[in-house]
Structures are given as structure tokens and as C-alpha cells.
Design a protein around this motif. Sequence first.
Motif, PDB file in Angstrom:
ATOM      1  N   PRO A 282     -34.078 -24.072   0.364  1.00  0.00           N
ATOM      2  CA  PRO A 282     -34.643 -24.209   1.707  1.00  0.00           C
ATOM      3  C   PRO A 282     -36.165 -24.195   1.705  1.00  0.00           C
ATOM      4  O   PRO A 282     -36.790 -23.784   0.723  1.00  0.00           O
ATOM      5  CB  PRO A 282     -34.098 -22.972   2.432  1.00  0.00           C
ATOM      6  N   PRO A 283     -36.763 -24.653   2.819  1.00  0.00           N
ATOM      7  CA  PRO A 283     -38.229 -24.543   2.946  1.00  0.00           C
ATOM      8  C   PRO A 283     -38.661 -23.087   2.815  1.00  0.00           C
ATOM      9  O   PRO A 283     -37.933 -22.173   3.196  1.00  0.00           O
ATOM     10  CB  PRO A 283     -38.501 -25.072   4.356  1.00  0.00           C
ATOM     11  N   ARG A 284     -39.856 -22.881   2.314  1.00  0.00           N
ATOM     12  CA  ARG A 284     -40.309 -21.515   2.068  1.00  0.00           C
ATOM     13  C   ARG A 284     -40.501 -20.709   3.353  1.00  0.00           C
ATOM     14  O   ARG A 284     -40.487 -19.489   3.327  1.00  0.00           O
ATOM     15  CB  ARG A 284     -41.602 -21.530   1.247  1.00  0.00           C
ATOM     16  N   TYR A 285     -40.664 -21.389   4.480  1.00  0.00           N
ATOM     17  CA  TYR A 285     -40.816 -20.650   5.724  1.00  0.00           C
ATOM     18  C   TYR A 285     -39.463 -20.282   6.327  1.00  0.00           C
ATOM     19  O   TYR A 285     -39.380 -19.532   7.279  1.00  0.00           O
ATOM     20  CB  TYR A 285     -41.625 -21.458   6.752  1.00  0.00           C
ATOM     21  N   ASP A 286     -38.373 -20.817   5.784  1.00  0.00           N
ATOM     22  CA  ASP A 286     -37.035 -20.554   6.309  1.00  0.00           C
ATOM     23  C   ASP A 286     -36.658 -19.112   5.973  1.00  0.00           C
ATOM     24  O   ASP A 286     -36.780 -18.692   4.823  1.00  0.00           O
ATOM     25  CB  ASP A 286     -36.048 -21.526   5.655  1.00  0.00           C
ATOM     26  N   PRO A 287     -36.188 -18.314   6.943  1.00  0.00           N
ATOM     27  CA  PRO A 287     -35.825 -16.918   6.656  1.00  0.00           C
ATOM     28  C   PRO A 287     -34.768 -16.782   5.561  1.00  0.00           C
ATOM     29  O   PRO A 287     -34.733 -15.783   4.868  1.00  0.00           O
ATOM     30  CB  PRO A 287     -35.283 -16.404   7.994  1.00  0.00           C
ATOM     31  N   CYS A 288     -33.905 -17.777   5.396  1.00  0.00           N
ATOM     32  CA  CYS A 288     -32.880 -17.656   4.350  1.00  0.00           C
ATOM     33  C   CYS A 288     -33.462 -17.903   2.974  1.00  0.00           C
ATOM     34  O   CYS A 288     -32.807 -17.671   1.966  1.00  0.00           O
ATOM     35  CB  CYS A 288     -31.686 -18.570   4.612  1.00  0.00           C
ATOM     36  N   PHE A 289     -34.734 -18.323   2.887  1.00  0.00           N
ATOM     37  CA  PHE A 289     -35.360 -18.530   1.590  1.00  0.00           C
ATOM     38  C   PHE A 289     -35.388 -17.234   0.794  1.00  0.00           C
ATOM     39  O   PHE A 289     -35.160 -17.209  -0.394  1.00  0.00           O
ATOM     40  CB  PHE A 289     -36.780 -19.069   1.768  1.00  0.00           C
ATOM     41  N   ARG A 290     -35.643 -16.129   1.478  1.00  0.00           N
ATOM     42  CA  ARG A 290     -35.736 -14.861   0.774  1.00  0.00           C
ATOM     43  C   ARG A 290     -34.376 -14.247   0.486  1.00  0.00           C
ATOM     44  O   ARG A 290     -34.172 -13.604  -0.515  1.00  0.00           O
ATOM     45  CB  ARG A 290     -36.584 -13.880   1.573  1.00  0.00           C
ATOM     46  N   THR A 291     -33.427 -14.430   1.381  1.00  0.00           N
ATOM     47  CA  THR A 291     -32.139 -13.766   1.229  1.00  0.00           C
ATOM     48  C   THR A 291     -31.084 -14.644   0.589  1.00  0.00           C
ATOM     49  O   THR A 291     -30.113 -14.146   0.033  1.00  0.00           O
ATOM     50  CB  THR A 291     -31.605 -13.325   2.603  1.00  0.00           C
ATOM     51  N   GLY A 292     -31.246 -15.964   0.708  1.00  0.00           N
ATOM     52  CA  GLY A 292     -30.208 -16.853   0.226  1.00  0.00           C
ATOM     53  C   GLY A 292     -29.037 -16.967   1.173  1.00  0.00           C
ATOM     54  O   GLY A 292     -28.065 -17.614   0.891  1.00  0.00           O
ATOM     55  N   ARG A 293     -29.152 -16.325   2.359  1.00  0.00           N
ATOM     56  CA  ARG A 293     -28.062 -16.372   3.329  1.00  0.00           C
ATOM     57  C   ARG A 293     -28.388 -17.376   4.416  1.00  0.00           C
ATOM     58  O   ARG A 293     -29.542 -17.522   4.803  1.00  0.00           O
ATOM     59  CB  ARG A 293     -27.852 -14.999   3.959  1.00  0.00           C
ATOM     60  N   PRO A 294     -27.369 -18.044   4.950  1.00  0.00           N
ATOM     61  CA  PRO A 294     -27.632 -18.975   6.045  1.00  0.00           C
ATOM     62  C   PRO A 294     -28.097 -18.215   7.272  1.00  0.00           C
ATOM     63  O   PRO A 294     -27.747 -17.066   7.483  1.00  0.00           O
ATOM     64  CB  PRO A 294     -26.278 -19.637   6.284  1.00  0.00           C
ATOM     65  N   VAL A 295     -28.929 -18.866   8.068  1.00  0.00           N
ATOM     66  CA  VAL A 295     -29.467 -18.242   9.262  1.00  0.00           C
ATOM     67  C   VAL A 295     -28.939 -18.966  10.491  1.00  0.00           C
ATOM     68  O   VAL A 295     -28.937 -20.186  10.545  1.00  0.00           O
ATOM     69  CB  VAL A 295     -31.015 -18.317   9.238  1.00  0.00           C
ATOM     70  N   ALA A 296     -28.435 -18.211  11.463  1.00  0.00           N
ATOM     71  CA  ALA A 296     -27.946 -18.818  12.704  1.00  0.00           C
ATOM     72  C   ALA A 296     -29.110 -19.452  13.428  1.00  0.00           C
ATOM     73  O   ALA A 296     -30.188 -18.872  13.539  1.00  0.00           O
ATOM     74  CB  ALA A 296     -27.284 -17.749  13.562  1.00  0.00           C
ATOM     75  N   ARG A 297     -28.911 -20.668  13.939  1.00  0.00           N
ATOM     76  CA  ARG A 297     -29.987 -21.386  14.625  1.00  0.00           C
ATOM     77  C   ARG A 297     -29.582 -21.657  16.059  1.00  0.00           C
ATOM     78  O   ARG A 297     -28.454 -21.788  16.361  1.00  0.00           O
ATOM     79  CB  ARG A 297     -30.277 -22.691  13.887  1.00  0.00           C
TER      80      ARG A 297
END
Length: 197
Positions: free
Chosen positions: A182-197
Motif C-alpha cells: 500500500p501507499p506509505r500514507y495508508d494506515p494499513c502500511f504499518r499494520t498490514g491490516r486492511p482499513v475500513a473506508r
Amino acid sequence: MSRIRKLLAVCSGVWLSVAGSAGCARVPGVEVPDVRTPPEVVVEILRLARVGPDDVVYDLGSGDGRIVIVAARDFGARGVGIELDPGLVAESARNARRARVGERTRFLLQDIFVADISEATVVTLYLSPDVSLRPRPKLLSQLRPGSRIVSHDFPIGDWQPTRVVNFTGPERTHVLSLWFVPPRYDPCFRTGRPVAR
């Protein structure tokens, strides 16, 4: 599980294929045995990742080099295999020369957790349930956003794949999972978990 005829057993703390030809080779530092991916599955892995001439394919735990070689020979990519077994690294280099892709492939005797994979646009792995989770921080920190990752049979922890393909091979069904970095600004970048949008 009934569709999967290849049983896995634990041998001296590592996984081995009971149905295949792999054994419990004692190579210091090797946590996953050499279990060969069938040729049909190799092609499906590279198709799932949409490998093309602009790609650099890294195979983590590259065994005899077949994924890297097919990526170069049949898909026009460049490829790098990372492997801890010196005998397999030498075998891979010989196989690449025979396939006439020696100039577009490299095989490195390195630990997959230490190796620099930052030039990869595609990473493939066929490790074990426990070991498959461990490269995730490296994948997320070293790979560029949009890079593709395909894991054969085993998930990368609870990181939800973008796509899963159940591919029926000659002996069993293989589960192939695809992720995009994912893009580095995406919150799932750090966790590897999908983020609800």
C-alpha cells in the motif's frame, strides 16, 4: 482441507512435504525445506502477479531457481533468487545458464530476513505457516508502493490478500494469495491490516 492431498508434517522443527521428494536436509539456518513448486503453478504465480518485462522478480527461498528462471525466460522479467542452501544456489545458476537467462537472473546465498529486496517489483514466497509471517515488516518497509507479493499456500499472518486463487495442479489444489504494497500514507502500511473506508 479434503481438497489438499499433500499433507504437511513437522520434521525436526521444520516443515516437509510428505507427498513430495523433500526431506529434512540439515543446512544451518534453513528453516524451510526445499519443496518444489510444480511448473504449472509457477506459471500461475507469475500470471497472478502480472509479471512483465519491466519487472524485477525476487523469490524468497528460491530453491532450484525455477520461479526466477521462468519469470526471465517466459515473461521477459529480470529475477533474483535468495537462498540459504549453497548447493541450491549453484544448481539455480546452472539451470539459468541452461535456460539461456543467466544474464537476466541472479542467485544470492543470503538470509531472506537480511537480504535487501528494495529493487523488487514482485516478490514470491513459499515458506511455511510460521515463517511466512516474518518477512511482512521487510516487505512493507523495503518494497515500493504498488509492488506485488504472491505467497504459495500460506497466508502472511492476518494480512488480507487482494486476491486468492485456488489453482488445481497435477496432484492437489494450490492456494495462491496476492497482495499489493500500500501507499506509505495508508494506515494499513504499518499494520498490514486492511482499513475500513
